[in-house]
Scaffold this active site. Structure first.
Site, PDB file in Angstrom:
ATOM      1  N   GLU A  13      -6.967   0.720 -15.177  1.00 45.22           N
ATOM      2  CA  GLU A  13      -7.690   0.932 -13.951  1.00 45.22           C
ATOM      3  C   GLU A  13      -8.318   1.930 -13.531  1.00 45.22           C
ATOM      4  O   GLU A  13      -9.120   1.625 -12.393  1.00 45.22           O
ATOM      5  CB  GLU A  13      -6.952  -0.129 -13.268  1.00 45.22           C
ATOM      6  CG  GLU A  13      -7.470  -0.944 -12.369  1.00 45.22           C
ATOM      7  CD  GLU A  13      -6.432  -1.862 -11.648  1.00 45.22           C
ATOM      8  OE1 GLU A  13      -5.839  -2.518 -12.803  1.00 45.22           O
ATOM      9  OE2 GLU A  13      -6.890  -2.540 -10.835  1.00 45.22           O
ATOM     10  N   SER A  25     -12.098 -14.768 -23.839  1.00 46.01           N
ATOM     11  CA  SER A  25     -10.898 -15.122 -21.877  1.00 46.01           C
ATOM     12  C   SER A  25     -11.934 -16.754 -21.619  1.00 46.01           C
ATOM     13  O   SER A  25     -12.382 -16.367 -21.920  1.00 46.01           O
ATOM     14  CB  SER A  25     -11.895 -14.369 -20.979  1.00 46.01           C
ATOM     15  OG  SER A  25     -10.902 -14.806 -19.914  1.00 46.01           O
ATOM     16  N   HIS A  51       0.176  -1.454   0.301  1.00 50.81           N
ATOM     17  CA  HIS A  51      -0.279   0.003  -0.144  1.00 50.81           C
ATOM     18  C   HIS A  51       0.553   1.309   0.225  1.00 50.81           C
ATOM     19  O   HIS A  51       0.310   2.162   0.993  1.00 50.81           O
ATOM     20  CB  HIS A  51      -1.144   0.272   0.749  1.00 50.81           C
ATOM     21  CG  HIS A  51      -1.951  -0.916   1.024  1.00 50.81           C
ATOM     22  ND1 HIS A  51      -3.039  -0.324   0.150  1.00 50.81           N
ATOM     23  CD2 HIS A  51      -2.431  -2.646   1.354  1.00 50.81           C
ATOM     24  CE1 HIS A  51      -4.456  -1.741   0.411  1.00 50.81           C
ATOM     25  NE2 HIS A  51      -3.841  -2.984   1.017  1.00 50.81           N
ATOM     26  N   ASP A 102       2.969   2.660  -2.565  1.00 48.04           N
ATOM     27  CA  ASP A 102       3.111   3.251  -4.486  1.00 48.04           C
ATOM     28  C   ASP A 102       2.166   4.014  -4.313  1.00 48.04           C
ATOM     29  O   ASP A 102       2.474   5.541  -4.781  1.00 48.04           O
ATOM     30  CB  ASP A 102       3.047   1.926  -5.117  1.00 48.04           C
ATOM     31  CG  ASP A 102       0.858   0.851  -5.564  1.00 48.04           C
ATOM     32  OD1 ASP A 102       0.137   1.700  -4.625  1.00 48.04           O
ATOM     33  OD2 ASP A 102       1.093   0.516  -6.742  1.00 48.04           O
ATOM     34  N   ASP A 119       1.732  -2.096  -9.675  1.00 47.75           N
ATOM     35  CA  ASP A 119       1.414  -3.462 -10.281  1.00 47.75           C
ATOM     36  C   ASP A 119       2.404  -3.641 -11.910  1.00 47.75           C
ATOM     37  O   ASP A 119       2.238  -4.369 -12.453  1.00 47.75           O
ATOM     38  CB  ASP A 119       0.182  -3.576 -10.171  1.00 47.75           C
ATOM     39  CG  ASP A 119      -0.064  -4.184  -8.984  1.00 47.75           C
ATOM     40  OD1 ASP A 119       0.616  -4.512  -7.579  1.00 47.75           O
ATOM     41  OD2 ASP A 119      -1.266  -4.083  -8.824  1.00 47.75           O
ATOM     42  N   SER A 136      -4.752  -7.921 -12.530  1.00 49.06           N
ATOM     43  CA  SER A 136      -5.792  -7.361 -13.226  1.00 49.06           C
ATOM     44  C   SER A 136      -4.032  -6.255 -14.280  1.00 49.06           C
ATOM     45  O   SER A 136      -4.706  -6.357 -15.291  1.00 49.06           O
ATOM     46  CB  SER A 136      -6.427  -5.705 -12.082  1.00 49.06           C
ATOM     47  OG  SER A 136      -5.529  -5.909 -11.396  1.00 49.06           O
TER      48      SER A 136
HETATM   49  P1  ADP Z   1      -5.984  -9.061  -8.973  1.00 50.33           P
HETATM   50  O1  ADP Z   1      -5.431  -8.054  -9.753  1.00 50.33           O
HETATM   51  O2  ADP Z   1      -5.193  -9.413  -7.582  1.00 50.33           O
HETATM   52  O3  ADP Z   1      -5.546 -10.556  -9.988  1.00 50.33           O
HETATM   53  P2  ADP Z   1      -7.798  -7.706  -9.396  1.00 50.33           P
HETATM   54  O4  ADP Z   1      -9.498  -7.678  -8.595  1.00 50.33           O
HETATM   55  O5  ADP Z   1      -7.721  -5.886  -8.914  1.00 50.33           O
HETATM   56  O6  ADP Z   1      -7.781  -8.578  -8.744  1.00 50.33           O
HETATM   57  O7  ADP Z   1      -7.921  -8.224 -10.543  1.00 50.33           O
HETATM   58  C1  ADP Z   1      -8.796  -9.430 -11.579  1.00 50.33           C
HETATM   59  C2  ADP Z   1     -10.139  -8.877 -12.230  1.00 50.33           C
HETATM   60  O8  ADP Z   1      -8.697  -9.097 -13.111  1.00 50.33           O
HETATM   61  C3  ADP Z   1     -11.165 -10.300 -12.258  1.00 50.33           C
HETATM   62  O9  ADP Z   1     -11.980 -10.311 -11.316  1.00 50.33           O
HETATM   63  C4  ADP Z   1     -11.182 -10.367 -13.942  1.00 50.33           C
HETATM   64  O10 ADP Z   1     -12.498  -8.783 -14.336  1.00 50.33           O
HETATM   65  C5  ADP Z   1     -10.247  -9.411 -14.687  1.00 50.33           C
HETATM   66  N1  ADP Z   1      -9.408 -10.943 -14.858  1.00 50.33           N
HETATM   67  C6  ADP Z   1      -8.244 -11.110 -14.780  1.00 50.33           C
HETATM   68  N2  ADP Z   1      -7.266 -12.126 -15.246  1.00 50.33           N
HETATM   69  C7  ADP Z   1      -8.500 -12.597 -16.260  1.00 50.33           C
HETATM   70  C8  ADP Z   1      -8.591 -13.861 -17.450  1.00 50.33           C
HETATM   71  N3  ADP Z   1      -8.363 -14.603 -17.601  1.00 50.33           N
HETATM   72  N4  ADP Z   1      -9.762 -13.783 -18.153  1.00 50.33           N
HETATM   73  C9  ADP Z   1     -11.133 -12.264 -18.035  1.00 50.33           C
HETATM   74  N5  ADP Z   1     -10.758 -11.355 -16.915  1.00 50.33           N
HETATM   75  C10 ADP Z   1      -9.652 -11.940 -16.309  1.00 50.33           C
HETATM   76 MG    MG Z   2      -5.918  -5.549  -9.332  1.00 46.15          MG
END
Ligand code: ADP
Ligand code: MG
Length: 380
Positions: free
Chosen positions: A150, A58, A25, A27, A162, A118
């Site tokens: 984002e 996806s 937390h 950045d 990230d 993400s």
């Molecule tokens: P983190 O970044 O820690 O994994 P986040 O909540 O920031 O968690 O991001 C996760 C989101 O990114 C998922 O809910 C989805 O919307 C998107 N995402 C990640 N990987 C994929 C994928 N392979 N296909 C589609 N969406 C994805």
């Molecule tokens: Mg994320």
């Protein structure tokens, strides 16, 4: 829907997840962080389709969507916004260069577990389009526009770490990044005889995204109050703990605690990097425990599952450091474990976690790897 088997790929991209050793937390508070890209990743296959539309699939979600390039706007489906946001922001920077394309996404990154699927998604799309259409974006442009996507399309006011780690990662190196100036130094990721191991709690409490933005606001409140008296400070991380202490009676208790955590965690990251430099791995591990303590009690972004795992590791002499990693309220712990004892640790922690919460624990072994890269190209 796009047919995965007959898809003619022009360009293939690997986009990694990331770990963060310390500096959590921090950045968006302008301080030091210590992330690295890992060998778990999202793979993208791109092809031009010589039309004015884009279709994106996806494979993980078994879901696809089609859009017209003239009508890029936010979607009601969250995952689509990471991609739409990147297209939108590339168009702001370099108008008209993206043409019709199709894309298939396949991932072995767990979602919402603090490994930044993400950013892997955003930066993979940015890199793929940059290569496919020869857009000429620099690394820093890709990093910043992915972050902007984002913010504006998804609504998470994330920092820059990230995306920076996903783009700039280097095999066997940690990135000591100053999030205020974006200056960085690669440092060798040599933990031997210890190994970095993630334990995924498999919980993702719903507070995560709302509380994230609340923390940002609390930090802004603290910085603004301190800047009134000391205008020289540009970021919360920069403010010395002694100066933060002067505001104990002035700031609301929670806001004060957030500010003190940030000030201390920034300095702890610097100390941890020095420990690594001096091969003081125990000192480095202590910094991880210190970080967790602050995140649990002062920044209040942990949860009972994460706390349990960190506490559990403290009784094992073969684990020298452990803390929650990422935004919090679930996701993974990051642990420094004696390499010979990794299997024993996994076994013991899994059994204890299962007994306590009736939940599975997922170990994730990570190798520190290169950032987003083109791995194959048939494009003319
Ligand atoms: P983190 O970044 O820690 O994994 P986040 O909540 O920031 O968690 O991001 C996760 C989101 O990114 C998922 O809910 C989805 O919307 C998107 N995402 C990640 N990987 C994929 C994928 N392979 N296909 C589609 N969406 C994805
Ligand atoms: Mg994320």
């Amino acid at each position: 829907m796009l047919d995965v088997n007959s898809f003619q790929t022009d360009i293939k991209i690997d986009s990694p997840g990331r770990i963060n050793l310390i500096g959590e937390h921090i950045d968006y508070n302008g301080g030091l962080v210590l992330p690295a890209a890992i060998d778990k990743k999202i793979t993208f296959k791109f092809r031009k389709n010589h039309s004015n539309t884009c279709e994106i699939l996806s494979s993980n979600f078994k879901s696809s969507f089609k859009i017209n390039l003239n009508e890029i706007s936010r979607s009601k489906t969250e995952w689509q916004n990471y991609i739409l946001g990147v297209i939108y922001h590339i168009n702001v920077l370099k108008p008209g260069l993206i043409k019709g394309f199709d894309c298939i996404i396949e991932s072995n990154l767990p979602l919402g577990s603090g490994i930044s699927s993400s950013a892997a998604l955003e930066c993979g799309v940015a890199k793929g389009l940059n290569e496919l259409f020869d857009i000429g974006l620099t690394d820093l442009e890709m990093i910043k526009l992915s972050r902007d996507a984002e913010h504006t399309f998804v609504g998470t006011k994330c920092g820059i770490m990230d995306q920076f780690a996903v783009v700039k990662g280097k095999e066997n190196s940690l990135i000591l990044l100053d999030c205020e100036t974006l200056e960085y130094k690669l440092i060798p990721a040599d933990f031997s005889p210890y190994t970095v191991l993630l334990l995924n709690t498999n919980v993702s409490h719903s507070l995560a995204s709302s509380e994230y933005n609340v923390r940002r606001d609390e930090c802004n409140t603290a910085l603004a109050a301190i800047q009134k008296k000391y205008p020289k400070y540009r970021s919360l991380a920069e403010i010395e703990p002694e100066v933060v202490q002067e505001f104990k009676q002035i700031l609301p208790e929670k806001v004060f605690n957030r500010a003190l955590y940030v000030s201390e965690e920034h300095r702890r990251t610097l100390k941890a990097a020095k420990c690594l430099d001096q091969n003081d791995l125990k000192g480095f591990g202590d910094c991880l425990y210190g970080s967790h303590n602050g995140l649990q009690h002062m920044y209040e972004v942990s949860c009972k599952e994460l706390d349990f795992l960190v506490d559990f590791s403290k009784d094992l002499e073969y684990v020298i450091g452990s803390r929650m990693m990422g935004g919090g309220f679930g996701g993974c712990t990051i642990n420094l474990v004696l390499t010979d004892k990794v299997e024993a640790f996994i076994e013991n922690a899994t059994a204890a976690y299962q007994e306590k919460f009736d939940l599975d624990l997922s170990p994730i072994k990570v190798k520190i790897s290169n950032g987003v890269s083109k791995i194959e190209s048939n494009a003319k």
